[in-house]
Scaffold this motif. Structure first.
Motif, short mmCIF file in Angstrom:
data_model
loop_
_atom_site.label_atom_id
_atom_site.label_comp_id
_atom_site.label_asym_id
_atom_site.label_seq_id
_atom_site.Cartn_x
_atom_site.Cartn_y
_atom_site.Cartn_z
N LYS A 68 0.80 -1.23 0.00
CA LYS A 68 0.00 0.00 0.00
C LYS A 68 0.84 1.28 0.00
N HIS A 69 1.98 1.28 0.69
CA HIS A 69 2.67 2.55 0.94
C HIS A 69 4.04 2.72 0.31
N VAL A 70 4.71 1.66 -0.10
CA VAL A 70 6.10 1.79 -0.57
C VAL A 70 6.10 2.04 -2.08
N PRO A 71 6.64 3.18 -2.52
CA PRO A 71 6.58 3.53 -3.94
C PRO A 71 7.15 2.48 -4.90
N ASP A 72 8.32 1.90 -4.58
CA ASP A 72 8.88 0.91 -5.52
C ASP A 72 8.35 -0.50 -5.25
N GLY A 73 7.59 -0.67 -4.18
CA GLY A 73 6.93 -1.94 -3.90
C GLY A 73 7.86 -3.07 -3.50
N THR A 74 9.10 -2.78 -3.16
CA THR A 74 10.00 -3.86 -2.76
C THR A 74 10.29 -3.80 -1.27
N CYS A 75 10.68 -4.94 -0.73
CA CYS A 75 11.04 -5.00 0.68
C CYS A 75 11.97 -6.19 0.91
N THR A 76 12.57 -6.19 2.06
CA THR A 76 13.37 -7.32 2.50
C THR A 76 12.75 -7.84 3.79
N VAL A 77 12.49 -9.13 3.82
CA VAL A 77 11.94 -9.78 5.00
C VAL A 77 13.07 -10.60 5.63
N ILE A 78 13.25 -10.40 6.93
CA ILE A 78 14.28 -11.13 7.67
C ILE A 78 13.63 -11.82 8.86
N LEU A 79 13.94 -13.09 9.01
CA LEU A 79 13.51 -13.87 10.18
C LEU A 79 14.77 -14.17 10.99
N ARG A 80 14.70 -13.92 12.28
CA ARG A 80 15.85 -14.18 13.15
C ARG A 80 15.40 -15.05 14.33
N ARG A 81 16.01 -16.20 14.44
CA ARG A 81 15.77 -17.05 15.59
C ARG A 81 16.57 -16.50 16.75
N ARG A 82 15.93 -16.35 17.89
CA ARG A 82 16.59 -15.86 19.09
C ARG A 82 16.43 -16.89 20.20
N ALA A 83 17.26 -16.79 21.22
CA ALA A 83 17.15 -17.72 22.35
C ALA A 83 15.78 -17.60 23.00
N HIS A 84 15.24 -16.40 22.99
CA HIS A 84 13.95 -16.15 23.64
C HIS A 84 12.77 -16.24 22.69
N GLY A 85 13.00 -16.41 21.39
CA GLY A 85 11.88 -16.48 20.47
C GLY A 85 12.25 -16.09 19.06
N LEU A 86 11.45 -15.23 18.47
CA LEU A 86 11.55 -14.91 17.05
C LEU A 86 11.48 -13.40 16.84
N ARG A 87 12.28 -12.91 15.91
CA ARG A 87 12.19 -11.51 15.48
C ARG A 87 11.95 -11.53 13.98
N VAL A 88 10.97 -10.74 13.54
CA VAL A 88 10.65 -10.60 12.12
C VAL A 88 10.85 -9.13 11.77
N GLU A 89 11.60 -8.88 10.70
CA GLU A 89 11.87 -7.52 10.24
C GLU A 89 11.43 -7.37 8.80
N VAL A 90 10.85 -6.23 8.48
CA VAL A 90 10.55 -5.89 7.09
C VAL A 90 11.19 -4.54 6.83
N HIS A 91 12.15 -4.53 5.90
CA HIS A 91 12.88 -3.32 5.51
C HIS A 91 12.31 -2.84 4.17
N ASP A 92 12.15 -1.53 4.02
CA ASP A 92 11.66 -1.00 2.74
C ASP A 92 12.23 0.37 2.47
N SER A 93 11.89 0.92 1.30
CA SER A 93 12.46 2.20 0.86
C SER A 93 11.51 3.37 1.02
N ASP A 94 10.58 3.27 1.94
CA ASP A 94 9.71 4.40 2.27
C ASP A 94 10.15 4.92 3.63
N PRO A 95 10.71 6.14 3.69
CA PRO A 95 11.23 6.63 4.96
C PRO A 95 10.16 6.99 5.98
N ALA A 96 8.91 7.09 5.55
CA ALA A 96 7.84 7.46 6.48
C ALA A 96 7.58 6.32 7.46
#
Length: 148
Positions: A68-96
């Protein structure tokens, strides 16, 4: 490859095979299903199956915001296993940075970040450069995953 998902690159073993997954993609209308399958596979393999549904829902909400919001429509999804659980990150090129919506009545939009807030153990958004940001959430496993 699904016509709605354009995987630009991926590095499933960039840090350690058992602790990290990364993919860069251009999500389309139905690509969340593809990414949910990836999330399910990794979270289950990491011994955190009880976190699967919430992780899938969270990543779906973040991808919807990219579509809906990112002009070029691309992103990077990262899954990180942690000792305490899970971290999910979505990086994109919309600075807002995203702001929680204030949906009224039966509105179909504006609830994604409120949902993240209600279902995850932590979430936030931060700028990662002058024209980029990352939105992330974490889920705490009630059984140790034995990760970093």
């Amino acid at each position: 490859m699904n016509a709605e998902v354009h995987v630009l690159d991926y590095e499933p073993h960039m840090v350690a095979p058992s602790h990290y997954y990364r993919t860069r993609l251009r999500p389309g209308g139905h690509s969340a299903r593809h990414v949910r399958r990836i999330v399910r596979a990794y979270v289950t393999a990491w011994g955190m199956a009880p976190l699967t549904e919430i992780a899938e829902l969270g990543v779906t909400e973040l991808l919807a915001n990219v579509v809906k919001h990112v002009p070029d429509g691309t992103c990077t999804v990262i899954l990180r296993r942690r000792a305490h659980g899970l971290r999910v990150e979505v990086h994109d090129s919309d600075p807002a940075l995203p702001r929680p919506g204030d949906p009224e009545g039966l509105a179909e939009q504006g609830r994604g970040l409120a949902l993240l807030d209600a279902l995850t153990d932590a979430w936030d958004a931060e700028r990662t450069g002058p024209a980029t940001k990352m939105v992330w959430f974490e889920l705490v496993s009630r059984t140790p995953a034995g990760g970093p």
